[in-house]
Motif scaffolding. Structure first.
Motif, mmCIF file in Angstrom:
data_model
loop_
_atom_site.group_PDB
_atom_site.id
_atom_site.type_symbol
_atom_site.label_atom_id
_atom_site.label_comp_id
_atom_site.label_asym_id
_atom_site.label_seq_id
_atom_site.Cartn_x
_atom_site.Cartn_y
_atom_site.Cartn_z
ATOM 1 N N GLU A 199 59.997 15.562 35.669
ATOM 2 C CA GLU A 199 58.936 15.384 36.660
ATOM 3 C C GLU A 199 58.242 16.711 36.939
ATOM 4 N N GLU A 256 55.943 17.551 34.141
ATOM 5 C CA GLU A 256 54.695 16.795 34.222
ATOM 6 C C GLU A 256 53.765 17.420 35.245
ATOM 7 N N GLU A 294 52.250 20.493 33.754
ATOM 8 C CA GLU A 294 51.190 20.128 32.810
ATOM 9 C C GLU A 294 49.897 19.795 33.552
ATOM 10 N N THR A 295 50.008 19.068 34.658
ATOM 11 C CA THR A 295 48.832 18.711 35.449
ATOM 12 C C THR A 295 48.167 19.972 36.006
#
Length: 134
Positions: free
Chosen positions: A110, A113, A116-117
């Motif tokens: 999580e 992620e 990455e965002t």
């Protein structure tokens, strides 16, 4: 010093042992006792022994042996086999550790992620800023 964990099979029995700091903890088990369970019990016995007899190692007097024999009796069945209750307790402990590890891995994924965002947004802002400069 390195902790040594080994297993040997001979005539339908498995001999599991842990050698650590000059001590050897040995468990003779049947074929049905999982290796993981045997080493879980050996770790439990080792932890109990080292907490009862902290460094330096005690001289193994008759009293010391009798004291620890009583502890072993609690951990083993009357015939010397691994207690099913102890196996269940060890298995439950292993399951708890596995659950915590899975939860931690989920958090890492999580977090990855989210990173990455953030990277994508940073690249978008950088592109917008570059366009603004022109």
């Amino acid at each position: 010093p390195k902790v040594l964990r080994m297993s040997y099979a001979h005539e339908g029995k498995f001999y599991h042992y842990i050698a650590d700091q000059g001590l050897v903890f040995l468990l003779v088990a049947d074929e049905e006792t999982p290796r993981r369970t045997a080493f879980g019990l050996l770790e439990d016995i080792k932890t109990t022994f080292t907490s009862m007899y902290p460094e330096p190692l005690p001289t193994l007097s008759q009293q010391t042996c009798a004291e620890f024999a009583a502890v072993l009796e609690e951990k083993l069945e009357p015939d010397g086999s691994v207690s099913k209750n102890k196996i269940t307790a060890i298995q439950n402990e292993i399951d708890k550790v596995r659950d915590v590890m899975v939860e931690n891995l989920d958090r890492v994924v999580e977090r990855g992620e989210k990173i990455e965002t953030i990277v994508e947004r940073t690249e978008e802002l950088e592109a917008s800023a570059e366009g603004f400069r022109r």
